[in-house]
Design an enzyme around this catalytic site. Structure first.
Site, mmCIF file in Angstrom:
data_model
loop_
_atom_site.group_PDB
_atom_site.id
_atom_site.type_symbol
_atom_site.label_atom_id
_atom_site.label_comp_id
_atom_site.label_asym_id
_atom_site.label_seq_id
_atom_site.Cartn_x
_atom_site.Cartn_y
_atom_site.Cartn_z
ATOM 1 N N HIS A 83 0.816 -1.204 0.000
ATOM 2 C CA HIS A 83 0.000 0.000 0.000
ATOM 3 C C HIS A 83 0.854 1.261 0.000
ATOM 4 O O HIS A 83 0.555 2.237 -0.670
ATOM 5 C CB HIS A 83 -0.912 -0.021 1.228
ATOM 6 C CG HIS A 83 -1.919 1.082 1.250
ATOM 7 N ND1 HIS A 83 -3.185 0.932 0.754
ATOM 8 C CD2 HIS A 83 -1.838 2.359 1.684
ATOM 9 C CE1 HIS A 83 -3.840 2.066 0.881
ATOM 10 N NE2 HIS A 83 -3.050 2.950 1.455
ATOM 11 N N HIS B 134 -10.416 2.670 -1.762
ATOM 12 C CA HIS B 134 -10.607 2.219 -0.378
ATOM 13 C C HIS B 134 -11.440 0.948 -0.413
ATOM 14 O O HIS B 134 -12.546 0.897 0.115
ATOM 15 C CB HIS B 134 -11.280 3.322 0.444
ATOM 16 C CG HIS B 134 -10.685 3.470 1.805
ATOM 17 N ND1 HIS B 134 -11.412 3.766 2.916
ATOM 18 C CD2 HIS B 134 -9.418 3.343 2.230
ATOM 19 C CE1 HIS B 134 -10.613 3.836 3.961
ATOM 20 N NE2 HIS B 134 -9.402 3.575 3.582
#
Lengths: 275, 984
Positions: free
Chosen positions: B238, B320
């Site tokens: 990430h 997300h």
């Protein structure tokens, strides 16, 4: 210069648009955060107009405008009273309208002496839309030509019968307390009502209930905006500050132009200048 | 004492909220429920007198016009529960409350406001919602109620429920914790390292664990948990995008051949060995294009371009996905909040949000849902509500987006959140200096979102929801709004040297990243906490929302504090930037982490990966003869991907800030789907504007990701051009959502798509300024079977509109006007809407059009000269769909003839001509008197007049052979398009 105070609280979001509208209308906008005004409440009287702009003050955590309303009561009760009694114009838009209603500045009908002082001042509410949805769309409002409202009476004289601008709210459903609507109507305190879009070209307000989506929230009697008895405090759910140039109109690319929402600000500034 | 106040609706008008809940239950397919009553519960712990409870209820909780209240008090939860049970019973009732520690702004406000009422004895507040099922429905069994609660009312990840009176979940009292664990890593074998990575939710590979082991052996001590967690976060996919930096062995078989500029260095286009995918594709394109108006690409929190010489525009799009799969409202909510902070992180004021959503099919049968997965309808409803809540409350218009419904997203929904910002040139300082204070502002720190950064590397399984609940949070947009206002003032006053947001990885990421070049020292005990008891590593890694970190010179601190104080924003000095190149973290003076910045940021071993792409074996597919084409068109218009998104769009405030001059919905009845929104921010002088568009099409990607990339770049570009954007001033953003990259086929298709982005960007002259990837969007079932999402590349576009007063919308304007098609139609139905609806796999996907941008330039000039009354791009469903949309938009008829349609020899049938999805095509409405000039402006390009706007309310196509092949009433078209729009 006509100075307009635009009161900002945590979560207010249309303060800058209100400022642009005031400026375009020839006034001098000053955005103050509520804590700044709280430091010197008397500074309110240095202004000729007060705007409570739209947004989600305090996140509308306990109901739309509720906490801002309690600020108005707890922090500025006396100063507000002086300002309003002096006949100075106060404009509450969307969240500002909700706050004015929930703090009792609107509709401000005389209170029966029997009632509990504060609660009796709460005479109507703006609650969750009938759809239970936030909704953003353009609406058309019919102007009550007989209203004493200082923000619109000049428009009525000019022959303006409707104003278009967007709504953007989840809690705009006007519900009056018992007997309140009749009194408001009798006093011409219902300034603006939602109206169907179709008749724009004729300039003739339509008859009968507007229905959804023209009335986007299920407001009783299509009420979009009301004023106090004196006519110097106006609250409305739609956003006239979002229609201050023709290119904001949803059909400008189709060549349509209409009375700007700006006119409401211009009238208010004009009136304030004459005080 | 515990007090419980219930506030319930009592007005004669029906309660909209209760009706809405009834509808939701109906849609969820559980038992039939006639009606429900919904009330709010507020629990107050503290010794309040009777009068105080009443005052609190009257002054804060009850709307006297439409609501009433009742209340109970007792020494503790069980006493109150018992009283309520006696009075209210537990029949037909479900109560839902948040789990302890979940953000609850209502509770916070009650606590704060009570002091204004001179009620100072409140210790804690919690809230709940009570649902009572009334009406004539048959008696609901407790099984029924459990089912309703689980499917509709309560999400176990953040809430709990009870049948009958609930017990509030207050955060348990806890003492501060200074517990730091030393993790014995030096003596562990490989198996132990692998286990450690799993047990501690680090998601580090064995190789990475070994590098860490080696480093600490070298130093001669074991790491603390703070250090290990810091490394896992910083090295996470990430935060580090390891896949895009890896060395990749790539093999490619079949598919569309790459199209590269003539002077392109063949060595750089070598297929076999890719030396960093980002460096050699996306970034390479931006560097080669070297546009002078690109101010910042790939280095900041967001990409930045020049706007008008005075202002700069920033744009960032994030995803997300994992949190949304578990808690749709919170996941999407904090997704929006996160990307807004990215824009604040480049010192800009947010002026627009974008949202692109991918869900499973809404009508999927519950039995067909993978285990542990929420129903797509519930996901969609939560996501839309989450975006609405954050965007609207921030006062940022949500102006652009798309929604795709496909089976491939059932277990892994996607939420792409974008934010556009505006700032004057030179207002974004980005270099902290030694001695600067490290200052945190905004929300408080709690246990929210621990391991969010590392968790995003996980594949979702049937039990993810139970194991990583803490990853999901609810946002508090008003806190972020206050932070935004404070930052804008602090920026204008020039009070800081650098700023960044606290996103994934919390302070570890924010402070660690900001101090990367010079070193930073942080004292964790100075961080304001939501509740005591957090261990040092939890404070350091918490992903609590609405926090920013600034580098502030000491002499500016008091002015910053003053500003923050004005906006009611909490400020705390948590450390300082040092200049010694180390990352040092202390807790109450004790060092709990001390590492070399270089190791933290660059110590990770560069992975070597394998990627294979092979063109799938699919039938030719272009032989469809679907019968009556009018019926086909109506059918296509009602497809969920195509049908109007009005019910969603209207829930987002797209008018706030007053700059939305071309709205997401346009036309006679404001229901035509705009190609792009056009904004004209009030700060700027004059009438220059911004157009924001996007392109996404996972269906093409399943046939050829390379061609997909070209197609979605084309779509993003033509969206902007269609409303009047300058083709030479378009910047792009890429967002790749893919499956598990360690599987060579997943990575192979990712490489193909990235190559497509590169090649298309060069052809269109559109630099990439920012991008993000979200990998591991994969579901693993109980048997270990893996399912990846379709390859999902979102291209977002940001263009300059030279004069917004010349912007063009897609709705037909006037009967009698002529209608042209611009661009060539090829035999390209592969992956298209028509094929999908008929279950046809294969066929040719839309091919790259290498010179498209030149044609668009000509079209743009015609638009600037005012020659074009309406313009709409041709995308899904091709010419037929675009024509129908323009007709609906303008509420006029349209008579078109396919005979002269510019087309390749392969286009022989009306079906192909109508529904092919070839790139780079537009419909343009031109007044007859402007036709000559228009044709002249587009001379040399495939352009043809197909017909005219009519006032007969009919959409009519004459086929290639001459006869009428489509004839649809406008009313019916509109009904299909609008009426079947799915409301989640």
């Amino acid at each position: 210069m006509t100075r307009a105070l635009i009161l900002h609280a945590a979560g207010t979001n249309r303060d800058r648009e209100a400022a642009w509208a005031v400026e375009k209308a020839g006034g001098e906008p000053v955005i103050l955060h509520i804590s700044e005004l709280h430091e010197r409440p008397a500074s309110l009287h240095g202004f000729q107009m007060l705007v409570l702009p739209g947004g989600f003050s305090y996140g509308d955590a306990l109901g739309a405008g509720r906490l801002l309303a309690s600020d108005l009561r707890w922090l500025f009760e006396e100063e507000m009273a002086r300002f309003v009694d002096a006949g100075k114009p106060v404009l509450g838009i969307c969240n500002g309208f909700q706050a004015l209603l929930k703090s009792g500045w609107l509709p401000g009908l005389p209170v029966h002496p029997s009632g509990h002082q504060l609660d009796a001042r709460i005479q109507a509410t703006l609650t969750r839309n009938a759809s239970n949805r936030f909704e953003c769309r353009w609406v058309w409002m019919a102007l009550n030509p007989d209203s004493p409202c200082v923000f619109t009476r000049g428009l009525a004289r000019r022959g303006v019968s409707r104003i278009g601008c967007p709504v953007a709210h989840g809690e705009g459903r006007f519900i009056p307390g018992g007997g309140v609507l009749e009194r408001l109507q009798a006093n011409d305190q219902v300034v603006l009502t939602y109206d169907r879009d179709g008749a724009v070209a004729d300039g003739v307000p339509s008859r009968g209930p507007a229905g959804y989506p023209a009335n986007p929230n299920g407001s009783v009697a299509d009420v979009a905006g009301i004023c106090n008895g004196q006519g110097n405090v106006l609250g409305l759910m739609p956003h006239p500050e979002d229609h201050i140039v023709p290119w904001q109109h949803p059909r400008w690319t189709r060549g349509e132009r209409e009375e700007l929402g700006l006119s409401i600000f211009s009238e208010g500034i004009e009136y304030a200048r004459g005080l | 004492m515990l007090h419980c106040i219930e506030v319930f609706w009592r007005a004669p008008e029906p309660d909209g909220r209760a009706l809405d809940v009834t509808t939701q239950i109906k849609q969820s397919g559980t038992v039939r429920v006639d009606s429900v009553e919904v009330s709010n519960l507020t629990f107050i712990r503290g010794d309040l007198s009777r009068a105080q409870v009443e005052r609190l209820a009257d002054a804060l909780l009850v709307d006297p016009i439409v609501e009433s209240s009742r209340w109970w008090s007792g020494p503790g939860p069980s006493a109150v529960q018992a009283q309520r049970l006696t009075e209210q019973g537990s029949d037909r009732c479900v109560e839902v409350g948040y789990r302890a520690g979940v953000t609850d702004p209502v509770a916070t406000h009650v606590l704060r406001r009570a002091r204004n009422l001179d009620i100072n004895s409140i210790e804690a507040v919690a809230t709940g919602t009570r649902y009572v099922f009334t009406g004539r429905q048959r008696d609901l069994s407790s099984d029924d109620l459990h089912e309703i609660a689980q499917r509709v009312l309560c999400n176990d990840v953040i809430q709990t429920y009870s049948l009958g009176p609930m017990e509030p979940a207050f955060v348990p009292r806890a003492d501060p914790s200074d517990q730091v664990q030393i993790v014995a890593i030096r003596e562990v074998d490989d198996e132990g390292l692998a286990r450690m990575s799993v047990d501690r939710v680090l998601y580090l590979s064995l190789e990475e664990m070994k590098v860490i082991q080696e480093e600490f052996r070298r130093i001669g001590r074991d790491p603390t948990d703070v250090e290990l967690e810091t490394l896992a976060q910083t090295w996470s996919e990430h935060c580090q995008h390891k896949t895009f930096k890896a060395e990749i062995d790539f093999s490619c078989e079949g598919g569309v051949s790459r199209i590269l500029p003539a002077d392109y260095d063949p060595a750089a286009a070598d297929e076999g060995r890719i030396d960093g995918l980002l460096r050699t594709t996306i970034r390479a394109a931006t560097e080669r294009l070297d546009r002078e108006w690109v101010r910042s690409a790939f280095v900041d929190n967001a990409g930045i371009v020049d706007f008008d010489g005075t202002f700069e525009v920033s744009f960032k799009v994030e995803t997300h996905n994992h949190p949304t799969a578990l808690e749709p409202f919170g996941g999407a909510n904090t997704g929006v909040g996160g990307v807004i902070r990215d824009i604040l992180g480049v010192s800009a004021r947010p002026i627009a949000n974008t949202d692109v959503l991918c869900f499973g099919e809404l009508d999927i049968d519950r039995q067909d849902l993978p285990e542990g997965v929420l129903h797509p309808r519930r996901i969609a409803r939560g996501v839309v509500a989450g975006i609405e809540d954050y965007g609207n409350k921030m006062g940022i218009p949500t102006v652009s987006g798309a929604i795709i419904y496909d089976r491939g997203y059932t277990a892994n929904p996607l939420v792409y959140c974008g934010c556009v910002g505006l700032a004057r040139q030179g207002q974004h300082p980005r270099h902290p200096r030694p001695g600067d204070l490290c200052v945190a502002i905004g929300g408080r720190t709690g246990r929210d979102g621990l391991h969010g950064a590392t968790f995003s590397s996980a594949e979702l399984t049937h039990e993810t929801g139970q194991t990583v609940g803490s990853v999901v949070q609810i946002g508090d947009p008003i806190t972020e709004k206050k932070v935004m206002e404070a930052i804008v003032v602090a920026r204008d006053a020039g009070l800081y040297h650098a700023i960044t947001d606290c996103g994934a990885g919390g302070f570890s990421s924010a402070a660690g990243e900001m101090g990367r070049d010079i070193g930073v020292e942080v004292e964790l005990s100075t961080v304001p906490l939501k509740y005591p008891g957090l261990r040092p590593w939890e404070i350091w890694l918490s992903e609590a929302q609405e926090r920013m970190v600034l580098a502030v010179p000491g002499e500016n601190l008091s002015r910053l504090e003053e500003i923050c104080d004005r906006f009611e924003v909490e400020v705390s000095v948590i450390g300082r930037f040092t200049g010694d190149g180390r990352l040092r973290v202390r807790y109450q003076g004790r060092t709990v982490a001390d590492m070399d910045m270089e190791f933290v940021h660059d110590g990770w071993p560069r992975p070597k990966m394998r990627a294979d792409w092979k063109a799938p074996l699919l039938p030719d597919g272009d032989v469809l003869v679907p019968g009556d084409l009018s019926t086909v068109l109506l059918h296509l218009l009602g497809d969920p991907d195509v049908a109007s998104k009005e019910s969603v769009i209207r829930r987002y405030d797209h008018e706030v800030q007053g700059a939305t001059f071309v709205k997401p919905l346009v036309g006679a009845q404001a229901d035509g789907p705009s190609d792009a929104a056009v904004l004209c921010p009030w700060e700027i002088e004059g009438w220059r504007g911004l157009a924001i568009g996007c392109g996404i099409n996972p269906y093409y990607g399943q046939i050829d990701p390379y061609a997909m990339a070209w197609a979605v770049v084309d779509e993003a570009v033509r969206n902007v051009v269609a409303v009047g954007g300058d083709p030479d001033r378009i910047a792009l953003l890429d967002n790749f959502c893919w499956g598990n990259p360690s599987l060579p086929d997943r990575l192979g298709s990712l490489v193909r798509a990235a190559q497509g982005c590169h090649d298309a960007a060069l052809a269109y002259g559109t630099p990439f300024i920012s991008g993000k990837d979200s990998l591991n969007n994969e579901y693993v079932d109980r048997h270990g079977e893996k399912r990846a999402i379709p390859p999902s590349l979102l291209i977002s576009s940001l263009g300059v509109v030279p004069d917004v007063r010349k912007a063009v919308t897609m709705d037909l304007k006037r009967p009698g006007d002529w209608v042209y098609v611009v661009g060539q139609t090829g035999a390209e139905l592969g992956g298209g809407l028509l094929h999908r609806l008929h279950g046809v796999a294969g066929g040719s996907v839309p091919m790259p059009v290498p010179h498209a941008i030149e044609m668009m330039r000509s079209l743009h000039r015609a638009m600037l000269s005012g020659l074009v009354r309406a313009c709409h791009d041709l995308s899904e469903g091709g010419l037929a769909l675009a024509a129908a949309e323009t007709a609906i938009g303008g509420r006029f008829g349209l008579a078109l003839d396919l005979t002269d349609l510019p087309r390749t020899p392969g286009v022989e049938t009306d079906v192909m001509a109508l529904f092919s999805e070839s790139n780079s095509r537009f419909l343009a409405e031109v007044a007859p008197e402007a036709a000559a000039a228009f044709e002249k402006a587009l001379v040399g390009w495939p352009v043809a007049r197909l017909g005219a706007v009519t006032d007969d309310g009919v959409l009519r196509f004459r086929g290639i052979g001459g006869g009428v092949v489509v004839e649809c009433q406008l009313d019916e078209l509109a009904w299909r398009f609008l009426g079947t729009g799915q409301e989640p």
